[in-house]
Design a protein around this motif. Structure first.
Motif, PDB file in Angstrom:
ATOM      1  N   ASP A 119      -6.493  -2.642   3.190  1.00 39.55           N
ATOM      2  CA  ASP A 119      -5.264  -3.387   2.874  1.00 39.55           C
ATOM      3  C   ASP A 119      -5.244  -4.800   3.445  1.00 39.55           C
ATOM      4  O   ASP A 119      -4.953  -5.762   2.727  1.00 39.55           O
ATOM      5  CB  ASP A 119      -4.048  -2.620   3.442  1.00 39.55           C
ATOM      6  CG  ASP A 119      -3.995  -1.178   2.973  1.00 39.55           C
ATOM      7  OD1 ASP A 119      -3.695  -0.300   3.792  1.00 39.55           O
ATOM      8  OD2 ASP A 119      -4.288  -0.936   1.790  1.00 39.55           O
ATOM      9  N   ASP A 127       0.887  -1.156   0.000  1.00 36.50           N
ATOM     10  CA  ASP A 127       0.000   0.000   0.000  1.00 36.50           C
ATOM     11  C   ASP A 127       0.932   1.215   0.000  1.00 36.50           C
ATOM     12  O   ASP A 127       2.121   1.107   0.315  1.00 36.50           O
ATOM     13  CB  ASP A 127      -0.873  -0.053   1.255  1.00 36.50           C
ATOM     14  CG  ASP A 127      -1.655   1.226   1.431  1.00 36.50           C
ATOM     15  OD1 ASP A 127      -2.322   1.644   0.471  1.00 36.50           O
ATOM     16  OD2 ASP A 127      -1.571   1.826   2.512  1.00 36.50           O
ATOM     17  N   ASP A 154      -0.157   5.236   0.647  1.00 33.04           N
ATOM     18  CA  ASP A 154      -0.419   6.255   1.681  1.00 33.04           C
ATOM     19  C   ASP A 154      -0.368   5.610   3.071  1.00 33.04           C
ATOM     20  O   ASP A 154      -1.064   4.639   3.327  1.00 33.04           O
ATOM     21  CB  ASP A 154      -1.810   6.872   1.479  1.00 33.04           C
ATOM     22  CG  ASP A 154      -1.866   7.738   0.232  1.00 33.04           C
ATOM     23  OD1 ASP A 154      -2.967   7.928  -0.308  1.00 33.04           O
ATOM     24  OD2 ASP A 154      -0.806   8.198  -0.225  1.00 33.04           O
ATOM     25  N   GLY A 155       0.491   6.150   3.932  1.00 31.80           N
ATOM     26  CA  GLY A 155       0.568   5.642   5.299  1.00 31.80           C
ATOM     27  C   GLY A 155       1.547   4.500   5.476  1.00 31.80           C
ATOM     28  O   GLY A 155       1.828   4.065   6.599  1.00 31.80           O
ATOM     29  N   ASP A 159      -1.563  -0.168   5.915  1.00 33.87           N
ATOM     30  CA  ASP A 159      -1.769   0.568   7.175  1.00 33.87           C
ATOM     31  C   ASP A 159      -3.237   0.607   7.584  1.00 33.87           C
ATOM     32  O   ASP A 159      -3.553   1.117   8.672  1.00 33.87           O
ATOM     33  CB  ASP A 159      -1.243   2.008   7.050  1.00 33.87           C
ATOM     34  CG  ASP A 159      -2.090   2.830   6.084  1.00 33.87           C
ATOM     35  OD1 ASP A 159      -2.670   3.836   6.512  1.00 33.87           O
ATOM     36  OD2 ASP A 159      -2.221   2.444   4.916  1.00 33.87           O
TER      37      ASP A 159
HETATM   38 MG   LIG Z   1      -2.714   3.337   3.197  1.00 29.82          MG
END
Ligand SMILES: [Mg+2]
Ligand SMILES: O=C(O)[C@H](O)[C@H](O)COP(=O)(O)O
Length: 298
Positions: free
Chosen positions: A250, A26, A28-29, A245
């Motif tokens: 995810d 993943d 973002d984050g 995250d």
């Molecule tokens: Mg993410």
């Protein structure tokens, strides 16, 4: 309910490196917050590639196309190739062309940004709305004439969302029962470089409420997103791990795909969601604080 294995010592990270040949990430984050790279990410990705691991990026962020994501990776100094990148904008375009088989004379009304427009264009799908400046003007119900060729509304993260856009999308969806309603993803929040902001799920929520209708979601955890990966990447699910995250996108995506799952705590999920009385029923196989922890496997 089983508890996740909390990774902490070098041998545990080294064991993961041996156990998995394909690493899905993943973005973002996990890799970054907005345009701010998470420290240690470059070293870990380089370590995986040095060990001949397959690296795949699977993001629900529909603001960029695969090509423009390649530009972001390059700008941040992270090695990535277009064929390793899968975004929810791409999944939405593939869903419309290959699964829903939107007729070629039909158009899509877009709530979203350039990434979604680029992927629709790449799939040969005509669209209106999106980043068109005319779409930002105040909505005039008296003069608005819906385009009769609109056969679908696609809603993604749109930081320039407006009542005018909602009104047009609502009109297309409420006056034509055959008009498809697609959401690129349903992430409630977006982990920006300056803290949480409303995510794509918060953008489509007003339409769902006004219409009393849920869209088809094409991003994680939806199967169509993994089908897009399968169509381009050869991997063995038993030797593949999904690193994310967010539990309900995810980790659910990884579990549904028969993959192992590693949750990192640099993004959305907080400790209380994986430990104690308020823990989620979605349980990752492994947990570590940050992707950077895998440097211990070197
Ligand atoms: Mg993410
Ligand atoms: O749409 C959103 O809310 C954001 O793009 C969200 O952060 C999803 O991005 P991902 O974590 O899947 O890269």
């Amino acid at each position: 309910m089983t508890a996740p294995a909390r990774l902490s010592i070098a041998s545990e990270y080294a064991a993961l490196l041996v156990q998995f040949d394909t690493w899905m990430f993943d973005c973002d984050g996990v890799l970054w917050h907005g345009d701010r790279l998470i420290p240690g990410v470059i070293e870990v990705l380089a370590l995986l590639r040095k060990n001949d691991k397959k690296v795949v990026f699977v993001t629900n962020n529909a603001t960029k196309s695969r090509r423009s994501y390649k530009g972001k990776f390059d700008a941040l100094g992270v090695e990535a190739h277009v064929d390793e990148i899968f975004g929810s904008a791409y999944a939405a375009a593939v869903y419309l062309s290959s699964v829903a088989q939107l007729p070629k004379d039909k158009k899509v009304y877009v709530i979203g940004q350039a990434g979604l427009e680029e992927e629709l264009h790449e799939e040969g799908i005509a669209f209106l709305g999106g980043t068109d400046p005319a779409d930002a003007l105040p909505f005039d119900a008296a003069s608005f004439t819906p385009d009769p060729n609109v056969g679908a509304v696609v809603c993604g993260l749109d930081t320039a969302i407006s009542y005018a856009k909602y009104s047009k999308a609502f009109t297309y969806l409420s006056t034509n029962p055959d008009c498809l309603f697609v959401a690129t993803n349903e992430d409630s929040t977006y982990p920006s470089a300056h803290g949480l902001l409303p995510g794509a799920g918060a953008i489509s929520a007003p339409l769902r409420y006004a219409l009393g209708r849920d869209p088809v979601c094409t991003g994680k955890p939806a199967k169509v997103m993994l089908d897009c990966v399968k169509a381009k990447v050869n991997y063995d699910p038993k030797r593949t791990i999904m690193v994310g995250d967010r539990l309900n996108t995810d980790i659910l995506f990884g579990k549904a795909g028969g993959l192992a799952t590693l949750l990192v705590l640099t993004g959305i999920t907080q400790e209380a969601e994986i430990n104690g009385p308020g823990a989620s029923h979605i349980v990752p196989d492994y947990v570590t604080q940050s992707l950077a922890d895998l440097r211990a496997a070197a």
